[in-house]
Design a protein around this motif. Sequence first.
Motif, mmCIF file in Angstrom:
data_model
loop_
_atom_site.group_PDB
_atom_site.id
_atom_site.type_symbol
_atom_site.label_atom_id
_atom_site.label_comp_id
_atom_site.label_asym_id
_atom_site.label_seq_id
_atom_site.Cartn_x
_atom_site.Cartn_y
_atom_site.Cartn_z
ATOM 1 N N MET A 1 10.559 -7.472 6.256
ATOM 2 C CA MET A 1 9.151 -7.216 6.127
ATOM 3 C C MET A 1 8.866 -5.743 6.425
ATOM 4 N N SER A 2 7.922 -5.202 5.715
ATOM 5 C CA SER A 2 7.516 -3.813 5.896
ATOM 6 C C SER A 2 6.137 -3.755 6.544
ATOM 7 N N THR A 3 5.899 -2.655 7.234
ATOM 8 C CA THR A 3 4.584 -2.407 7.807
ATOM 9 C C THR A 3 3.856 -1.434 6.896
ATOM 10 N N PHE A 4 2.621 -1.765 6.581
ATOM 11 C CA PHE A 4 1.813 -0.963 5.669
ATOM 12 C C PHE A 4 0.605 -0.387 6.390
ATOM 13 N N ILE A 5 0.195 0.790 5.948
ATOM 14 C CA ILE A 5 -1.071 1.383 6.371
ATOM 15 C C ILE A 5 -2.047 1.149 5.220
ATOM 16 N N VAL A 6 -3.172 0.552 5.525
ATOM 17 C CA VAL A 6 -4.222 0.329 4.534
ATOM 18 C C VAL A 6 -5.372 1.257 4.900
ATOM 19 N N THR A 7 -5.750 2.119 3.966
ATOM 20 C CA THR A 7 -6.805 3.095 4.239
ATOM 21 C C THR A 7 -8.071 2.738 3.467
ATOM 22 N N SER A 8 -9.195 3.056 4.069
ATOM 23 C CA SER A 8 -10.471 2.870 3.387
ATOM 24 C C SER A 8 -10.688 3.992 2.382
ATOM 25 N N HIS A 9 -11.704 3.850 1.567
ATOM 26 C CA HIS A 9 -12.100 4.846 0.568
ATOM 27 C C HIS A 9 -10.998 5.097 -0.462
ATOM 28 N N GLY A 10 -10.189 4.083 -0.680
ATOM 29 C CA GLY A 10 -9.092 4.201 -1.635
ATOM 30 C C GLY A 10 -9.545 3.958 -3.062
ATOM 31 N N GLY A 11 -8.578 3.931 -3.951
ATOM 32 C CA GLY A 11 -8.886 3.859 -5.368
ATOM 33 C C GLY A 11 -8.825 2.476 -5.993
ATOM 34 N N ASP A 12 -8.457 1.436 -5.233
ATOM 35 C CA ASP A 12 -8.369 0.126 -5.863
ATOM 36 C C ASP A 12 -9.743 -0.550 -5.908
ATOM 37 N N PHE A 13 -9.796 -1.734 -6.447
ATOM 38 C CA PHE A 13 -11.045 -2.475 -6.622
ATOM 39 C C PHE A 13 -11.788 -2.678 -5.301
ATOM 40 N N PHE A 14 -11.036 -2.860 -4.230
ATOM 41 C CA PHE A 14 -11.632 -3.116 -2.924
ATOM 42 C C PHE A 14 -11.893 -1.825 -2.130
ATOM 43 N N GLY A 15 -11.600 -0.678 -2.728
ATOM 44 C CA GLY A 15 -11.810 0.593 -2.048
ATOM 45 C C GLY A 15 -10.772 0.871 -0.990
ATOM 46 N N GLU A 16 -9.544 0.423 -1.223
ATOM 47 C CA GLU A 16 -8.456 0.616 -0.257
ATOM 48 C C GLU A 16 -7.218 1.148 -0.970
ATOM 49 N N ASP A 17 -6.370 1.786 -0.192
ATOM 50 C CA ASP A 17 -5.029 2.168 -0.639
ATOM 51 C C ASP A 17 -4.056 1.608 0.368
ATOM 52 N N ARG A 18 -2.839 1.323 -0.079
ATOM 53 C CA ARG A 18 -1.814 0.706 0.757
ATOM 54 C C ARG A 18 -0.553 1.552 0.657
ATOM 55 N N HIS A 19 -0.022 1.972 1.814
ATOM 56 C CA HIS A 19 1.180 2.801 1.872
ATOM 57 C C HIS A 19 2.119 2.246 2.938
ATOM 58 N N THR A 20 3.417 2.294 2.695
ATOM 59 C CA THR A 20 4.333 1.878 3.745
ATOM 60 C C THR A 20 4.387 2.961 4.815
ATOM 61 N N CYS A 21 4.609 2.545 6.036
ATOM 62 C CA CYS A 21 4.750 3.509 7.136
ATOM 63 C C CYS A 21 5.931 4.436 6.864
ATOM 64 N N LYS A 22 6.965 3.897 6.256
ATOM 65 C CA LYS A 22 8.148 4.697 5.929
ATOM 66 C C LYS A 22 7.796 5.830 4.958
ATOM 67 N N THR A 23 6.976 5.539 3.964
ATOM 68 C CA THR A 23 6.561 6.560 2.992
ATOM 69 C C THR A 23 5.771 7.664 3.675
ATOM 70 N N LEU A 24 4.828 7.299 4.535
ATOM 71 C CA LEU A 24 4.024 8.307 5.210
ATOM 72 C C LEU A 24 4.886 9.152 6.145
ATOM 73 N N GLY A 25 5.862 8.534 6.777
ATOM 74 C CA GLY A 25 6.786 9.286 7.626
ATOM 75 C C GLY A 25 7.643 10.255 6.826
ATOM 76 N N ALA A 26 7.971 9.880 5.598
ATOM 77 C CA ALA A 26 8.780 10.749 4.740
ATOM 78 C C ALA A 26 8.020 11.998 4.302
ATOM 79 N N LEU A 27 6.702 11.986 4.422
ATOM 80 C CA LEU A 27 5.899 13.163 4.071
ATOM 81 C C LEU A 27 5.907 14.236 5.158
ATOM 82 N N VAL A 28 6.242 13.874 6.390
ATOM 83 C CA VAL A 28 6.159 14.804 7.517
ATOM 84 C C VAL A 28 6.946 16.095 7.285
#
Length: 115
Positions: A1-28
Amino acid sequence: MSTFIVTSHGGDFFGEDRHTCKTLGALVPYVHAAVPADERQDVEQLLTEAAQTQAGATRSIPAAVAARLAPRLRQIARNRYLKSKPLVQAAALLADAAGRAAADGEAWEWRTEVG
């Protein structure tokens, strides 16, 4: 299982974006290549904390802070050394969401989910 960060004001129908914690860490590492030294602390801290976030955590980023983060995240997305398409997309989506939150004068909300 992966842990995801869900952010508000995103681009999907519900106004959210979903990113894995691993992906955000890879941006550092790209923060140092893309953002000037005197402007990188807050965006680096945000991405580092996101990578280490545990399930069930929430975070509220004030609109003024989101306004400062949006252009820095955009700089990361446009960095010529960032070749990974998923990382470019994640940085661009974060920049867009931060910009929308700032433009709306609303807090940028983050929450974690396991999925």
